[in-house]
Design a protein around this motif. Structure first.
Motif, mmCIF file in Angstrom:
data_model
loop_
_atom_site.group_PDB
_atom_site.id
_atom_site.type_symbol
_atom_site.label_atom_id
_atom_site.label_comp_id
_atom_site.label_asym_id
_atom_site.label_seq_id
_atom_site.Cartn_x
_atom_site.Cartn_y
_atom_site.Cartn_z
ATOM 1 N N LEU A 163 9.205 -9.984 -1.931
ATOM 2 C CA LEU A 163 8.513 -9.823 -0.641
ATOM 3 C C LEU A 163 7.489 -10.953 -0.473
ATOM 4 C CD1 LEU A 163 7.858 -5.957 -0.675
ATOM 5 C CD2 LEU A 163 9.252 -7.154 1.013
ATOM 6 N N GLN A 164 6.788 -11.242 -1.565
ATOM 7 C CA GLN A 164 5.791 -12.317 -1.577
ATOM 8 C C GLN A 164 6.459 -13.657 -1.243
ATOM 9 O OE1 GLN A 164 2.449 -11.478 -3.255
ATOM 10 N NE2 GLN A 164 1.897 -13.186 -1.928
ATOM 11 N N GLU A 165 7.533 -13.929 -1.967
ATOM 12 C CA GLU A 165 8.282 -15.180 -1.824
ATOM 13 C C GLU A 165 8.728 -15.407 -0.379
ATOM 14 O OE1 GLU A 165 10.878 -15.158 -5.499
ATOM 15 O OE2 GLU A 165 12.237 -15.960 -3.962
ATOM 16 N N GLN A 166 9.115 -14.311 0.276
ATOM 17 C CA GLN A 166 9.632 -14.432 1.645
ATOM 18 C C GLN A 166 8.544 -14.276 2.702
ATOM 19 O OE1 GLN A 166 13.336 -12.534 2.506
ATOM 20 N NE2 GLN A 166 14.245 -13.132 0.554
ATOM 21 N N GLY A 167 7.281 -14.272 2.266
ATOM 22 C CA GLY A 167 6.162 -14.191 3.207
ATOM 23 C C GLY A 167 6.036 -12.839 3.879
ATOM 24 N N LEU A 168 6.562 -11.779 3.225
ATOM 25 C CA LEU A 168 6.549 -10.454 3.851
ATOM 26 C C LEU A 168 5.528 -9.504 3.229
ATOM 27 C CD1 LEU A 168 10.439 -10.019 3.845
ATOM 28 C CD2 LEU A 168 9.041 -10.531 5.854
ATOM 29 N N ARG A 169 4.973 -9.899 2.086
ATOM 30 C CA ARG A 169 4.133 -8.971 1.321
ATOM 31 C C ARG A 169 2.929 -8.463 2.118
ATOM 32 N NH1 ARG A 169 2.248 -5.371 -0.336
ATOM 33 N NH2 ARG A 169 1.389 -4.828 -2.364
ATOM 34 N N ASP A 170 2.292 -9.368 2.906
ATOM 35 C CA ASP A 170 1.099 -8.956 3.645
ATOM 36 C C ASP A 170 1.406 -8.089 4.865
ATOM 37 O OD1 ASP A 170 -0.283 -10.378 1.822
ATOM 38 O OD2 ASP A 170 -0.459 -12.189 3.057
ATOM 39 N N LYS A 171 2.676 -8.003 5.216
ATOM 40 C CA LYS A 171 3.044 -7.217 6.406
ATOM 41 C C LYS A 171 3.228 -5.735 6.085
ATOM 42 C CE LYS A 171 5.804 -10.987 8.436
ATOM 43 N NZ LYS A 171 4.738 -11.706 9.097
ATOM 44 N N VAL A 172 3.343 -5.403 4.787
ATOM 45 C CA VAL A 172 3.624 -4.012 4.409
ATOM 46 C C VAL A 172 2.720 -3.529 3.277
ATOM 47 C CG1 VAL A 172 6.081 -3.993 5.063
ATOM 48 C CG2 VAL A 172 5.419 -4.769 2.771
ATOM 49 N N LYS A 173 2.576 -2.208 3.191
ATOM 50 C CA LYS A 173 1.962 -1.594 2.016
ATOM 51 C C LYS A 173 3.118 -1.132 1.146
ATOM 52 C CE LYS A 173 -2.454 -1.459 3.276
ATOM 53 N NZ LYS A 173 -3.484 -2.225 2.570
ATOM 54 N N VAL A 174 2.990 -1.333 -0.162
ATOM 55 C CA VAL A 174 4.068 -0.924 -1.059
ATOM 56 C C VAL A 174 3.618 0.276 -1.885
ATOM 57 C CG1 VAL A 174 5.490 -1.613 -3.030
ATOM 58 C CG2 VAL A 174 4.977 -3.271 -1.217
ATOM 59 N N ILE A 175 4.424 1.358 -1.836
ATOM 60 C CA ILE A 175 4.110 2.482 -2.719
ATOM 61 C C ILE A 175 5.283 2.751 -3.656
ATOM 62 C CG2 ILE A 175 2.469 3.534 -1.125
ATOM 63 C CD1 ILE A 175 4.398 5.619 -0.417
ATOM 64 N N VAL A 176 4.942 3.149 -4.885
ATOM 65 C CA VAL A 176 5.977 3.359 -5.890
ATOM 66 C C VAL A 176 5.817 4.725 -6.548
ATOM 67 C CG1 VAL A 176 6.303 0.905 -6.408
ATOM 68 C CG2 VAL A 176 4.580 2.195 -7.675
ATOM 69 N N GLY A 177 6.932 5.231 -7.091
ATOM 70 C CA GLY A 177 6.905 6.506 -7.793
ATOM 71 C C GLY A 177 8.211 6.788 -8.480
ATOM 72 N N GLY A 178 8.269 7.944 -9.119
ATOM 73 C CA GLY A 178 9.442 8.310 -9.920
ATOM 74 C C GLY A 178 8.938 8.722 -11.290
#
Ligand code: B1M
Length: 213
Positions: A163-178
């Motif tokens: 996401l960072q590489e494609q310049g998208l990281r700042d456009k979204v919040k990322v949540i993880v789980g499992g």
């Protein structure tokens, strides 16, 4: 409650026909969807997981138990996803690359839908590129990733890097789980949020969408 135990037993035995029937019966007797979910469905899968770990059962038995769990969950789905309001925001969700577990992810998606979010479900074995493509196509506020295997957890990091590489990281919040994912792991890979269960995942996503977190 006896009926919850019966549902759990049916799921553990993989009875995809009777398990949903019993769930309907439990609902009509006044037991809440939440109680059925936690004390019968999820409880059954943790027993199955324990037996699998101890080599008392094998993949085929786990698979048929999972099928029964999914059938039972379908009965609860309309209740868990009930909202009636216009979506307040968008979430792209998927199980990471190499990982085929989707029961928890589906549950998270249902809870998110139920809390008023539009959910785009990319399914299982989702490659980092596919998450990026979905962010470009759907412009969600949140990307949610699930992993059930310690071997696939690193793919969460790879996805964040993509996401960072494609310049998208700042456009979204990322949540993880499992199950194997922890708060400290989430922090270490640069995720914005972590949730231990489906209900809190929905809560966090909602906060992110509303800009409150
Ligand atoms: Co697999 N499996 N499995 N399995 N399986 C586990 C995960 C395991 C812990 C079993 C064990 O050994 N005790 C173990 C992983 C060990 C590890 O990595 N540490 C394991 C293994 C080893 C494997 C295989 C490698 C087995 C093999 O082939 N030898 C293989 C891998 C396949 C692959 O993915 N590439 C495999 C296969 C399978 C089946 C296909 C047979 C089946 C999956 C069917 C399906 O999902 N459609 C399966 C199942 C069912 C399980 C167990 C028994 C149950 C998982 C489950 O559905 N739980 C599991 C044991 C266990 O977890 N106790 C096991 C119920 C579900 C509601 O919980 O998914 O944890 P869960 O979701 C929770 C939270 O984690 C959270 O919310 C939910 C609750 O509210 N959550 C999130 C989930 N995602 C979230 C995302 C969020 C936030 C919260 O934010 C985005």
């Amino acid at each position: 409650m006896e009926i919850l135990n019966e549902i759990s037993q049916l799921i553990q035995k993989g009875n995809a026909k009777l398990a949903p029937e019993k769930v309907k019966e439990a609902l009509s007797s006044g037991i809440s969807a939440e109680t059925i979910l936690n004390d019968a469905l999820i409880q059954a899968m943790s027993v199955v997981g324990e037996k699998f770990k101890n080599n008392e059962i094998y993949v085929p038995e786990v698979l048929i138990a999972a099928r029964a769990m999914k059938a039972a969950l379908e009965v609860l789905k309309p209740i868990l996803t009930e909202t009636g309001v216009k979506p307040i925001g968008k979430v792209v969700i998927g199980t990471v690359k190499g990982d085929l577990h989707d029961i928890g992810k589906n549950l998270v998606a249902m809870m998110m839908t139920g809390s008023g979010l539009e959910v785009i479900d990319l399914g299982v074995d989702v490659a980092p590129e596919k998450f990026c493509e979905a962010v470009k196509n759907y412009s969600p506020q949140v990307v949610a990733m699930s992993a059930l295997l310690t071997t696939t957890m690193p793919n969460m990091k790879t996805t964040i890097e993509k996401l960072q590489e494609q310049g998208l990281r700042d456009k979204v919040k990322v949540i993880v789980g499992g199950a194997p994912v922890t708060e400290s792991f989430a922090k270490s890979i640069g995720a914005d949020g972590y949730a231990p269960d489906a209900a809190s995942a929905a809560e966090i996503a909602k906060k992110f969408v509303q800009g409150a977190a």
